[in-house]
Design a protein around this motif. Structure first.
Motif, short mmCIF file in Angstrom:
data_model
loop_
_atom_site.label_atom_id
_atom_site.label_comp_id
_atom_site.label_asym_id
_atom_site.label_seq_id
_atom_site.Cartn_x
_atom_site.Cartn_y
_atom_site.Cartn_z
N MET A 198 -48.21 14.28 3.96
CA MET A 198 -48.33 15.02 5.16
C MET A 198 -47.13 15.41 5.66
SD MET A 198 -48.39 11.61 7.79
CE MET A 198 -48.25 12.77 9.19
N HIS A 199 -47.14 16.50 6.79
CA HIS A 199 -45.99 17.14 7.13
C HIS A 199 -44.70 16.09 7.11
CE1 HIS A 199 -43.21 19.64 9.55
NE2 HIS A 199 -43.04 18.91 10.28
N GLU A 200 -43.72 16.45 6.91
CA GLU A 200 -42.35 15.74 6.88
C GLU A 200 -42.09 15.77 8.44
OE1 GLU A 200 -39.07 15.48 3.97
OE2 GLU A 200 -38.39 16.97 5.61
N GLY A 201 -42.04 14.64 9.13
CA GLY A 201 -41.36 14.62 10.56
C GLY A 201 -41.50 13.16 10.94
N GLU A 202 -41.47 13.11 12.40
CA GLU A 202 -41.32 11.74 12.89
C GLU A 202 -42.55 11.18 12.48
OE1 GLU A 202 -40.68 11.73 17.14
OE2 GLU A 202 -38.68 12.71 16.60
N ALA A 203 -43.80 11.73 12.67
CA ALA A 203 -45.45 10.96 12.22
C ALA A 203 -45.20 10.52 10.87
CB ALA A 203 -46.24 11.90 12.64
N GLY B 46 -43.25 12.76 3.18
CA GLY B 46 -43.45 13.95 4.08
C GLY B 46 -43.34 15.22 3.07
N ILE B 47 -44.22 16.40 3.48
CA ILE B 47 -44.29 17.64 2.84
C ILE B 47 -43.32 18.53 3.94
CG2 ILE B 47 -45.71 19.67 2.21
CD1 ILE B 47 -47.78 17.63 1.92
N PRO B 48 -41.88 19.05 3.44
CA PRO B 48 -41.22 19.83 4.45
C PRO B 48 -41.73 20.90 4.59
CG PRO B 48 -40.15 19.50 2.26
CD PRO B 48 -41.27 18.67 2.21
N ALA B 49 -41.50 21.44 5.88
CA ALA B 49 -41.77 23.16 6.16
C ALA B 49 -40.94 24.01 5.15
CB ALA B 49 -41.44 23.04 7.62
N LEU B 50 -39.38 23.25 4.77
CA LEU B 50 -38.61 24.17 3.92
C LEU B 50 -39.24 24.45 2.69
CD1 LEU B 50 -35.85 24.74 3.65
CD2 LEU B 50 -35.34 22.49 2.36
N PHE C 42 -55.20 20.74 14.75
CA PHE C 42 -54.74 19.19 14.75
C PHE C 42 -53.21 19.58 14.52
CE2 PHE C 42 -58.77 18.81 12.88
CZ PHE C 42 -59.67 18.02 13.79
N THR C 43 -52.23 18.56 14.87
CA THR C 43 -50.78 18.55 14.45
C THR C 43 -50.68 17.20 13.71
OG1 THR C 43 -49.93 17.41 16.45
CG2 THR C 43 -50.29 19.94 16.54
N ASP C 44 -49.24 17.05 13.06
CA ASP C 44 -49.22 15.61 12.41
C ASP C 44 -49.20 14.50 13.42
OD1 ASP C 44 -46.99 16.68 13.67
OD2 ASP C 44 -45.67 15.89 12.41
N GLU C 45 -49.22 14.89 14.81
CA GLU C 45 -49.21 13.91 15.76
C GLU C 45 -50.77 13.61 16.14
OE1 GLU C 45 -46.89 11.74 16.70
OE2 GLU C 45 -45.21 12.60 16.00
N THR C 46 -51.53 14.61 15.91
CA THR C 46 -52.98 14.29 16.55
C THR C 46 -53.90 14.02 15.41
OG1 THR C 46 -53.52 16.84 16.45
CG2 THR C 46 -52.70 16.10 18.52
N MET C 47 -53.56 14.39 14.14
CA MET C 47 -54.46 13.87 13.35
C MET C 47 -54.66 12.45 13.15
SD MET C 47 -52.23 14.37 9.72
CE MET C 47 -53.09 12.98 8.60
N GLU C 48 -55.99 12.07 12.76
CA GLU C 48 -56.23 10.69 12.48
C GLU C 48 -55.80 10.01 11.38
OE1 GLU C 48 -58.30 8.91 14.36
OE2 GLU C 48 -58.78 10.43 15.79
N ARG D 145 -49.23 20.51 10.78
CA ARG D 145 -47.79 20.68 11.21
C ARG D 145 -47.49 20.31 12.49
NH1 ARG D 145 -44.79 21.43 6.44
NH2 ARG D 145 -45.73 22.75 4.85
N THR D 146 -46.33 20.64 13.30
CA THR D 146 -46.14 20.51 14.62
C THR D 146 -46.77 21.26 15.65
OG1 THR D 146 -44.03 21.66 14.53
CG2 THR D 146 -43.84 19.69 13.67
N SER D 147 -46.44 20.73 16.99
CA SER D 147 -47.10 21.80 17.82
C SER D 147 -46.36 23.05 18.04
CB SER D 147 -47.22 21.03 19.31
OG SER D 147 -45.68 20.71 19.68
N THR D 148 -45.17 23.18 17.68
CA THR D 148 -44.47 24.29 17.58
C THR D 148 -45.03 25.26 16.46
OG1 THR D 148 -42.32 23.22 18.26
CG2 THR D 148 -41.97 25.40 17.17
N ASP D 149 -45.09 24.86 15.19
CA ASP D 149 -46.00 25.53 14.11
C ASP D 149 -46.98 26.08 14.49
OD1 ASP D 149 -43.52 25.12 12.47
OD2 ASP D 149 -44.43 23.18 12.17
#
Length: 421
Positions: free
Chosen positions: A190-195, A203-207, A262-268, A281-285
């Motif tokens: 999943m997206h690399e971040g706090e979640a 994580g899967i980095p945006a980079l 969805f974002t990485d924070e809102t997905m189940e 990914r994030t809400s910013t993305d």
């Protein structure tokens, strides 16, 4: 058979009736009348808020035939596409065997010519989609390949991309690539971040997306040609493509219609129906994607339809395959989540994909062949497993209320209506 669309609002900038409410008569697969007068017909379609547009085009969907028909075959994919409002669908080449020969393209064309949806073959860029030796792209183009991509296998080698861009230029061919540096995403879930840290997942980095886009744009500057990025997902990717367009490069891109749902924070957490690539990914993305769609940086919306059987999804999250089905829900998900004006949303499903793929523009005019999508943008509905046309059921949208209902399609002389209509 005569079909009348009564009091339908027309969304088709190429038509003199754009944004007008008119009666439309279809006879023998062609548009016989557009105007205010009532017409006699064998079938009348009428409902509050009825709309019609040129048939929708999906630039990315997967069917397992040949070789993986248990996930999705060509007939079930066409049924799902028609139910979702699509009249044309570009197929990824990652079947068994890979679509890389004239025979494979002819198989798709022969197998699908009677279906109510036009399935467009994309051919592999490299042999067996392994990222090494180029396929015979000129011959494949002459046989009917609409575009060239290694599909689910992002091209990694800069030399391969450079040679492919050069090879495609004599016939103005289109290269599609999913921007992902696979060494940076290896084993990511999943997206690399706090979640991802909180859930203990790699994580899967945006980079991984951003460095690939930067490199590929530099190659495009060097070689020329046409390059399309499939399934972008990050704010930096949107910004880089925006700058490249301002510079005048022939670059286009698409995004999955569900990417901002969805974002990485809102997905189940740990629900494998939320495991997609690129990841949520994030809400910013998500905000950057919405802005990129509004300002024209992102050209097209795609279903990113990736059917997976139960054995591939009913597993621990780290063992499950990526992907969701989305042909039947693509429009509704976008209409519900992306905050785009309807005209602009339809542009991402009609004229822009046709322009990118070099397909003829569709015009709602008397005498023209009818290739139409019929829909009610304000109507809500709830997708369900029992009504899905796909062979696979890997969707996070089952049981969720969505806004925007497709009634059906008219294409290749065939009327396809959803059950409730």
């Amino acid at each position: 058979m005569k079909v009348l669309l009564r009091a339908a609002t027309i969304y088709n900038p190429q038509s003199e009736f754009h944004l007008q409410q008119q009666n439309i008569l279809i006879e023998n697969g062609a548009i016989a009348y557009i105007g205010p007068d009532e017409q006699q017909a064998d079938k009348v379609i009428a409902t509050d808020g009825l709309c019609v547009s040129a048939g929708w085009v999906d630039m990315q969907a997967y069917a397992g035939e040949p070789g993986l028909e248990y996930k999705e075959d060509l007939e079930s994919l066409a049924a799902a596409a028609a139910a979702g409002g699509f009249t044309e669908v570009l197929l990824l080449p990652n079947t068994e065997p890979v679509v890389q020969t004239k025979g494979a393209i002819n198989f798709i064309k022969h197998k699908t010519h009677t279906l109510p949806v036009t399935l467009l073959p994309a051919a592999a860029v490299t042999v067996d989609a392994q990222g090494k030796d180029l396929t015979e792209m000129i011959d494949l183009h002459r046989s009917g390949a609409v575009a060239f991509t290694d599909g689910t296998h992002p091209l990694q080698g800069a030399d391969v991309i450079l040679k492919a861009l050069q090879y495609l230029q004599p016939f103005n061919g289109l290269l599609l690539n999913r921007p992902e540096h696979t060494r940076l995403t290896e084993n990511g879930q999943m997206h690399e971040g706090e979640a991802s840290t909180r859930l203990g997942m790699k994580g899967i980095p945006a980079l991984a997306e951003e460095v690939t886009i930067t490199r590929d744009l530099q190659l495009l500057r060097y070689t020329g040609g046409k390059l399309h990025f499939s399934l972008i997902s990050t704010a930096a990717a949107v910004a880089a493509i925006r700058r490249a367009k301002e510079e005048g490069l022939q670059v286009t891109c698409d995004v999955a219609s569900y990417q901002a749902a969805f974002t990485d924070e809102t997905m189940e957490p740990f629900d494998t129906n939320y495991k997609v690539t690129p990841p949520f990914r994030t809400s910013t993305d998500a905000a950057a994607i919405k802005e990129g769609l509004k300002d024209g940086t992102i050209d097209a919306l795609v279903s990113a339809h990736m059917p997976q059987d139960v054995e591939a999804k009913k597993l621990e999250f780290d063992l499950a395959e990526f992907g969701i089905i989305n042909l039947e829900t693509a429009f509704a998900v976008a209409n519900t989540t992306l905050e785009l004006p309807l005209e602009q949303l339809l542009e991402k499903l009609t004229s822009n994909p046709r322009r990118i793929l070099g397909l003829p523009e569709a015009c709602l005019a008397v005498g023209e062949a009818a290739s139409l999508t019929i829909f009610v943008p304000e109507q809500t509905w709830v997708p369900s497993v029992d009504k899905s046309r796909s062979k696979s059921h890997n969707s996070p949208f089952f049981g969720r209320e969505l806004k925007g209902r497709v009634l059906g399609t008219i294409h290749k002389g065939q009327l396809v209506l959803n059950d409730s209509f």
